[in-house]
Design a protein around this motif. Structure first.
Motif, mmCIF file in Angstrom:
data_model
loop_
_atom_site.group_PDB
_atom_site.id
_atom_site.type_symbol
_atom_site.label_atom_id
_atom_site.label_comp_id
_atom_site.label_asym_id
_atom_site.label_seq_id
_atom_site.Cartn_x
_atom_site.Cartn_y
_atom_site.Cartn_z
ATOM 1 N N THR A 1 46.933 88.862 37.767
ATOM 2 C CA THR A 1 46.009 87.994 38.498
ATOM 3 C C THR A 1 44.762 87.626 37.698
ATOM 4 O OG1 THR A 1 44.974 89.938 39.513
ATOM 5 C CG2 THR A 1 46.785 88.889 40.712
ATOM 6 N N LYS B 1 45.364 85.380 45.041
ATOM 7 C CA LYS B 1 45.253 84.498 43.882
ATOM 8 C C LYS B 1 46.422 83.513 43.808
ATOM 9 C CE LYS B 1 42.954 84.701 40.668
ATOM 10 N NZ LYS B 1 41.754 83.969 40.254
ATOM 11 N N SER C 1 41.058 83.110 36.413
ATOM 12 C CA SER C 1 40.239 84.079 37.144
ATOM 13 C C SER C 1 38.837 84.055 36.558
ATOM 14 C CB SER C 1 40.842 85.482 37.033
ATOM 15 O OG SER C 1 40.047 86.420 37.710
#
Length: 391
Positions: A69, A129, A135
């Motif tokens: 993620t 996510k 990110s």
């Protein structure tokens, strides 16, 4: 999403969720809040995800999909579509909470070895996510860079696992119209009393109790409400050596005891040794000035709202009902900047919420007066005894 979409005033609530077909387990490395993971921390999260995935496959469950993620990993378990109704909404959320708790117990050693945790994802409207997006958290540095999320193990089609859904939800019980909580009928073991092998001379921090959302169901029991303060959770420990401060995640970096010089420890001199308090850290200028309390250049004065007690004079008080813990708190003379949060009996939840929001609070928290204080063994424990309500 709200921060990046100026015209989006409201996200989904629990009542907007009509079904589940995927269960997500979120694995995150322990680190300071709002910063990216190092490469080593990210690799450790991948190792944990693969260990858990292999365990499910060995135990004859369908292998979950795994994604990086950006800072941690997620496991995605596909299950048959299961309809959510007002009659089972709360029970499903509690069942998912139980599933996360069981995984923390099963993989306790591995999580500790790789310094990772399983974050809470059981709240039905919780978003995850979107894999393939960047990110962005904190500063983008060489040691802690922003990363693109990506699939580690993505199946060509969904591996639907009815066995897993049955194990978590216990469909027959949830669909039955019984008065008691269906989830409570399933064998779900929680540890109420924390493992305190230390003495009054050196009490250990504990994982604090957390509220779950209120879904509008009829409340049974003796309930109170208090304003929900949008601060930072603060655990206060007074032993025979010193007063210590801990955050909600029990992080060691930053060291809250060393950094929170803005809080005068002498204000706690009347508190007996062997006491552990649950509280909310705030400031006289609002939430956004809380970080300045951890610096030498403080821009606001600290305000600490005390609302529960876990230990008193070296004895665990979590087995006492909330009303008795409140009575003990009332007997202690707190000095500024420490204040006991006042509570009232519930009469009309809509009016209580409206009044709290009009006064500038985030919402309200409702609690059952006969309930224990349930501490987590490896992570914060969310229970049905505390419910949070936001507009």
């Amino acid at each position: 999403m709200r921060d990046r979409a100026p015209n989006l005033n409201k996200c989904a609530t629990s009542f907007d969720i009509v079904g589940i077909q995927q269960i997500t387990i979120d694995i995150d490395p322990f680190r300071s809040t709002e910063i990216p993971s190092t490469d080593e921390e990210a690799k450790n999260a991948i190792k944990i995800a693969q260990i858990i995935s292999d365990w499910f496959e060995r135990n004859k469950f369908k292998k979950p999909s795994i994604a990086m993620t950006g800072n941690g990993t997620c496991l995605y378990f596909s299950v048959p579509y299961y309809k959510i109704k007002d009659t089972n909404r709360n029970d499903i959320s509690q069942a998912l909470e139980w599933f996360e708790s069981e995984l923390r117990k099963i993989f306790k050693k591995e999580l500790k070895k790789y310094n990772c945790r399983i974050d809470s994802m059981y709240d039905l409207p919780r978003i995850a996510k979107v894999i393939g997006t960047m990110s962005i958290k904190g500063k983008n540095t060489k040691e802690r860079p922003w990363r693109l999320s990506y699939w580690i193990e993505e199946p060509s089609k969904r591996r639907v696992d009815r066995k897993l859904l049955n194990a978590i939800i216990n469909i027959n019980l949830i669909d039955s119209q019984v008065n008691k909580s269906p989830v409570a009928s399933v064998n779900r073991k929680f540890t109420t009393e924390p493992d305190q092998t230390s003495t009054i001379n050196q009490l250990k921090p504990v994982w604090l109790m957390q509220p779950i959302p209120y879904f509008g169901e009829k409340l049974q029991g003796n309930w109170i409400y208090k304003p929900k303060i949008d601060g930072w959770r603060l655990e206060i420990i007074k032993d025979s050596n010193d007063v210590k401060f801990w955050g909600r995640r029990l992080e060691r970096n930053p060291n809250w005891t060393e950094k929170l010089k803005a809080i005068p420890k002498e204000s706690l001199k009347d508190i007996p040794e062997g006491t552990v308090l649950d509280s909310e850290l705030y400031t006289d200028r609002g939430r956004r000035f809380i970080p300045s309390l951890f610096t030498d250049n403080q821009k606001a004065k600290p305000v600490v709202f005390i609302f529960d007690m876990i230990f008193y004079k070296g004895n665990f008080t979590g087995n006492l009902p909330l009303k008795e813990r409140k009575e003990i708190l009332k007997s202690i003379k707190f000095k500024k900047p420490f204040y006991i949060i006042k509570f009232k009996k519930i009469k009309n939840l809509e009016e209580h919420l409206r009044e709290a929001v009009n006064k500038g609070f985030e919402g309200i928290v409702i609690k059952e007066l006969d309930s224990p204080y349930v501490t987590g063994k490896d992570s914060p424990m969310a229970t049905q005894y505390w419910r949070k309500i936001k507009p």
